[in-house]
Design an enzyme around this catalytic site. Structure first.
Site, PDB file in Angstrom:
ATOM      1  N   ASP A 165      -5.714  10.647   1.324  1.00 53.42           N
ATOM      2  CA  ASP A 165      -5.172  11.802   0.616  1.00 53.42           C
ATOM      3  C   ASP A 165      -3.712  11.514   0.279  1.00 53.42           C
ATOM      4  OD1 ASP A 165      -3.874  12.192   3.144  1.00 53.42           O
ATOM      5  OD2 ASP A 165      -5.603  13.363   3.794  1.00 53.42           O
ATOM      6  N   ASP A 212       0.239  13.222  -0.114  1.00 56.59           N
ATOM      7  CA  ASP A 212       1.157  14.295   0.243  1.00 56.59           C
ATOM      8  C   ASP A 212       2.436  14.190  -0.579  1.00 56.59           C
ATOM      9  OD1 ASP A 212      -0.685  15.024   2.169  1.00 56.59           O
ATOM     10  OD2 ASP A 212       0.340  13.937   3.771  1.00 56.59           O
ATOM     11  N   ASP A 254       7.824  11.886  12.233  1.00 48.53           N
ATOM     12  CA  ASP A 254       7.508  11.298  13.537  1.00 48.53           C
ATOM     13  C   ASP A 254       7.769   9.803  13.613  1.00 48.53           C
ATOM     14  OD1 ASP A 254       5.409  10.723  11.821  1.00 48.53           O
ATOM     15  OD2 ASP A 254       3.855  11.680  13.041  1.00 48.53           O
TER      16      ASP A 254
END
Length: 460
Positions: free
Chosen positions: A74, A76, A161
């Protein structure tokens, strides 16, 4: 022994991962990512946001995977526009989430996820908002419960992260903006946290699972300072909602790298918070338990690579099976007959497991059926064998039987018998049943006989 040594490694404090105030900008001529590899819908979202006067970039895993010549699942987008501004720009947009507010822009079956640049929750804490304001909230243990503090491009990069997920691709210029030396870590094939590992894991313990998942998926090593705190902080996962850990467990174990992921989870002491009963069974009977679990995961990995369907029900049945047998035996030792003992042990184990990973009924029900059919596969007298062949869970139960045998369980050739029974004709099947003799009945089901009162004259 290696795992024990790992727990003794010193944990660094306050170690930031190459923090910068300005990004390293890598021009298109110096990397292999091309606009043509990005989803047209993602490009459309970025360009429309830029035309509306906002900063916007394709970001995260899709950039990382494209640089590694892998196909992203996907795409983002990160932007300076607020969720409300994004929704106002696209009629096909929908606001989602409370803990982390996002916008989903729908293009048929494809969804482009758009997130506003975030700032560190610590920045919000300095204004006295972190504990009570709806934008940012932490638990007493430091876990981040809500994160809707918006910030700058730089802020957003530093609160991500891992360094390899903090790469921003500008579809207009072809440049990659790198604030955290993510390009370096991709070349070195390592997983590195941005910021102090202890603090980042404290904020969200699921980051430990993500580190393992990326290491297995990408065949990377977890950088030593990012790895060192994990064994001592693994128990933080006991406080994560069971529903969230169900989603994470599917990503971990059903993405085609299940065996490697399991070995890393076990190595870093992360498997026990997910499957505590199974971990106990592994300690009691490691050879059989580990063989069965690894074989089940290897079969799942093979099916995923071949494009064949997989179901969490079968995998969870295998992951929990080593913990079931000791519980059945304990009940049998108390005088409970075999079939009721198995049913009670299965129900208790699933109920207990759902406190850690919330297995939905659409998977827990077929899981139980796979287990319940194991003793039924031994009862083959009369027409029972044919009736079992017609059962909708027969194939899964038969495959599970073969899995048990491959792990070293002695079933007295039951798997071989069922394999042949499916291959031969009707006359040969009747002969196979006759040859079994007493073995065809399998374990006897207990019956609770109701005591009848003597009849009286009034009853006649």
């Amino acid at each position: 022994m290696i795992r024990k040594l790992l727990k003794k490694l010193p944990t660094p404090f306050g170690r930031a991962a190459h923090r910068r105030t300005t990004p390293s900008v890598i021009p298109a001529s110096q990397h292999n990512l091309r606009r043509e590899r990005i989803s047209k819908n993602a490009v459309n979202v970025v360009e429309r946001l830029q035309q509306a006067g906002y900063q916007a970039f394709v970001v995260g895993g899709c950039v990382r995977d494209s640089l590694l010549d892998m196909t992203p699942k996907d795409f983002d987008v990160a932007t300076s526009a607020t969720p409300e501004q994004v929704r106002a720009t696209f009629r096909n947009a929908r606001l989602i989430g409370r803990r982390f507010k996002l916008v989903h822009v729908h293009f048929g079956r494809e969804i482009i996820e758009v997130a506003t640049f975030r700032a560190s929750h610590a920045d919000d804490a300095e204004t006295g908002l972190a504990q009570g304001d709806e934008k940012s909230r932490q638990s007493e243990s430091g876990r981040l419960l809500r994160d809707n503090v918006y910030g700058s491009f730089e802020d957003d990069a530093q609160r991500r992260d891992f360094t390899i997920n903090a790469l921003y691709y500008d579809v207009s210029s072809g440049h990659i903006h790198d604030y955290a030396n993510g390009m370096h870590d991709i070349r070195e094939r390592q997983i590195r946290l941005i910021g102090d590992p202890q603090q980042r894991y404290q904020e969200d313990p699921v980051r430990m699972l993500r580190a393992v998942r990326f290491a297995a998926k990408l065949d990377f090593e977890i950088e030593q300072h990012s790895a060192a705190p994990i064994p001592d902080m693994a128990d933080l996962l006991f406080d994560i909602p069971a529903a969230r850990l169900f989603d994470e467990s599917l990503k971990l174990l059903m993405s085609g790298q299940g065996v490697k992921t399991f070995d890393l989870l076990h190595y870093y002491y992360l498997f026990e918070p997910l499957f505590p009963a199974t971990e106990e069974a592994i300690e009691q009977n490691p050879d059989y338990s580990l063989a069965l679990i690894r074989q089940a995961l290897a079969n799942t990995d093979d099916r995923i690579r071949e494009g064949r369907p997989v179901t969490p029900a079968f995998l969870f049945a295998a992951l929990l099976w080593p913990a079931l047998a000791p519980r059945i035996k304990a009940l049998e030792d108390q005088g409970v007959p075999t079939i009721p003992a198995q049913q009670q042990a299965a129900q208790d184990l699933i109920t207990e497991q759902c406190q850690h990973i919330a297995i939905p009924k659409r998977f827990s029900v077929p899981l139980r059926e796979i287990w319940d059919m194991q003793p039924r596969l031994e009862r083959r007298s009369g027409r029972r064998a044919d009736q079992l062949l017609e059962h909708p869970r027969f194939r899964a139960a038969y495959d599970f039987l073969l899995l048990r045998e491959s792990a070293g369980e002695d079933t007295e050739g039951l798997g071989r018998w069922w394999t042949r029974y499916q291959e031969v004709g009707e006359d040969q099947r009747r002969k196979m049943i006759a040859e079994l003799g007493d073995k065809a009945t399998g374990p006897k089901r207990s019956r609770n006989k109701r005591k009848r009162k003597p009849r009286t004259a009034a009853d006649s």
